[in-house]
Design a protein around this motif. Structure first.
Motif, PDB file in Angstrom:
ATOM      1  N   ILE A  24     -52.034  28.211 -85.316  1.00 46.61           N
ATOM      2  CA  ILE A  24     -53.148  27.739 -84.470  1.00 46.61           C
ATOM      3  C   ILE A  24     -52.887  26.310 -84.018  1.00 46.61           C
ATOM      4  N   PHE A  25     -52.392  25.468 -84.928  1.00 47.52           N
ATOM      5  CA  PHE A  25     -52.074  24.088 -84.576  1.00 47.52           C
ATOM      6  C   PHE A  25     -51.025  24.022 -83.467  1.00 47.52           C
ATOM      7  N   LEU A  26     -49.976  24.836 -83.549  1.00 44.23           N
ATOM      8  CA  LEU A  26     -48.929  24.845 -82.528  1.00 44.23           C
ATOM      9  C   LEU A  26     -49.466  25.297 -81.171  1.00 44.23           C
ATOM     10  N   LEU A  30     -49.401  22.904 -77.919  1.00 45.12           N
ATOM     11  CA  LEU A  30     -48.697  23.320 -76.703  1.00 45.12           C
ATOM     12  C   LEU A  30     -49.631  23.348 -75.487  1.00 45.12           C
ATOM     13  N   LEU A  31     -50.833  23.867 -75.667  1.00 39.47           N
ATOM     14  CA  LEU A  31     -51.788  23.879 -74.554  1.00 39.47           C
ATOM     15  C   LEU A  31     -52.193  22.456 -74.166  1.00 39.47           C
ATOM     16  N   LEU A  33     -50.394  19.637 -74.572  1.00 39.33           N
ATOM     17  CA  LEU A  33     -49.271  18.985 -73.899  1.00 39.33           C
ATOM     18  C   LEU A  33     -49.061  19.547 -72.487  1.00 39.33           C
ATOM     19  N   GLY A  34     -49.272  20.844 -72.308  1.00 33.87           N
ATOM     20  CA  GLY A  34     -49.162  21.431 -70.969  1.00 33.87           C
ATOM     21  C   GLY A  34     -50.216  20.878 -70.027  1.00 33.87           C
ATOM     22  N   ALA A  35     -51.448  20.753 -70.523  1.00 36.41           N
ATOM     23  CA  ALA A  35     -52.518  20.173 -69.694  1.00 36.41           C
ATOM     24  C   ALA A  35     -52.212  18.718 -69.362  1.00 36.41           C
ATOM     25  N   LEU A  36     -51.709  17.966 -70.329  1.00 39.45           N
ATOM     26  CA  LEU A  36     -51.349  16.573 -70.083  1.00 39.45           C
ATOM     27  C   LEU A  36     -50.216  16.473 -69.062  1.00 39.45           C
ATOM     28  N   TYR A  37     -49.218  17.344 -69.174  1.00 43.30           N
ATOM     29  CA  TYR A  37     -48.092  17.331 -68.247  1.00 43.30           C
ATOM     30  C   TYR A  37     -48.559  17.601 -66.813  1.00 43.30           C
ATOM     31  N   PHE A  38     -49.388  18.614 -66.632  1.00 40.94           N
ATOM     32  CA  PHE A  38     -49.843  18.935 -65.284  1.00 40.94           C
ATOM     33  C   PHE A  38     -50.823  17.890 -64.747  1.00 40.94           C
ATOM     34  N   THR A  39     -51.551  17.210 -65.634  1.00 37.86           N
ATOM     35  CA  THR A  39     -52.424  16.124 -65.197  1.00 37.86           C
ATOM     36  C   THR A  39     -51.592  14.957 -64.678  1.00 37.86           C
ATOM     37  N   VAL A  40     -50.540  14.606 -65.411  1.00 40.89           N
ATOM     38  CA  VAL A  40     -49.658  13.527 -64.962  1.00 40.89           C
ATOM     39  C   VAL A  40     -48.924  13.938 -63.695  1.00 40.89           C
ATOM     40  N   GLN A  41     -48.526  15.192 -63.602  1.00 36.86           N
ATOM     41  CA  GLN A  41     -47.803  15.682 -62.434  1.00 36.86           C
ATOM     42  C   GLN A  41     -48.672  15.616 -61.181  1.00 36.86           C
ATOM     43  N   ALA A  42     -49.976  15.710 -61.314  1.00 31.86           N
ATOM     44  CA  ALA A  42     -50.875  15.719 -60.164  1.00 31.86           C
ATOM     45  C   ALA A  42     -51.312  14.327 -59.724  1.00 31.86           C
ATOM     46  N   ILE A  43     -50.842  13.283 -60.372  1.00 31.48           N
ATOM     47  CA  ILE A  43     -51.238  11.916 -60.003  1.00 31.48           C
ATOM     48  C   ILE A  43     -50.909  11.606 -58.543  1.00 31.48           C
TER      49      ILE A  43
END
Length: 130
Positions: A24-26, A30-31, A33-43
């Motif tokens: 559950i922790f993993l 992962l979710l 970090l994926g949300a953070l990645y796409f948030t940074v990608q959309a800057i």
């Protein structure tokens, strides 16, 4: 020898709570970090959202290319392009482009004559008979 087993060793048929917790922790990490990645990608896209249409499209294309190629240079180019408005860099050029587009617009009163298919067939028949 009488030795105790560690807490994470489970009896046969028992539920392994440590593995369940780590799983559950993993998934959560992962979710997140994926949300953070796409948030940074959309800057860059968010920065260019109030700009001209062509600038928004170019920033969007650079963002998509950077996503698929994993090349950060495209993302940096997109963020630089979003940070610097085109119309402030070359004001004379864009004023001339706007004037040229305004001059090239066709007035709404000028419309081409629409020929119906039935009329077209009768004209073709008349030309064939002549």
């Amino acid at each position: 020898m009488d030795a105790e087993l560690p807490f994470f060793v489970v009896a046969p048929g028992g539920t392994d709570f440590l593995m369940l917790g780590i799983g559950i922790f993993l998934i959560v990490v992962l979710l997140g970090l994926g949300a953070l990645y796409f948030t940074v990608q959309a800057i860059p896209d968010r920065m260019a959202s109030g700009s001209h249409k062509i600038q928004m499209q170019m920033v969007g294309i650079l963002g998509v290319i950077s996503l698929f190629t994993m090349n950060n240079a495209f993302w940096i180019a997109g963020i630089l392009l979003a940070a610097i408005p085109f119309h402030e860099l070359f004001p004379d050029h864009f004023a001339r482009v706007d004037q040229a587009l305004a001059a090239a617009e066709v007035p709404p009163e000028i419309e081409e004559e629409v020929v119906e298919p039935a009329e077209l067939e009768t004209v073709e028949e008349a030309q064939d008979n002549a």
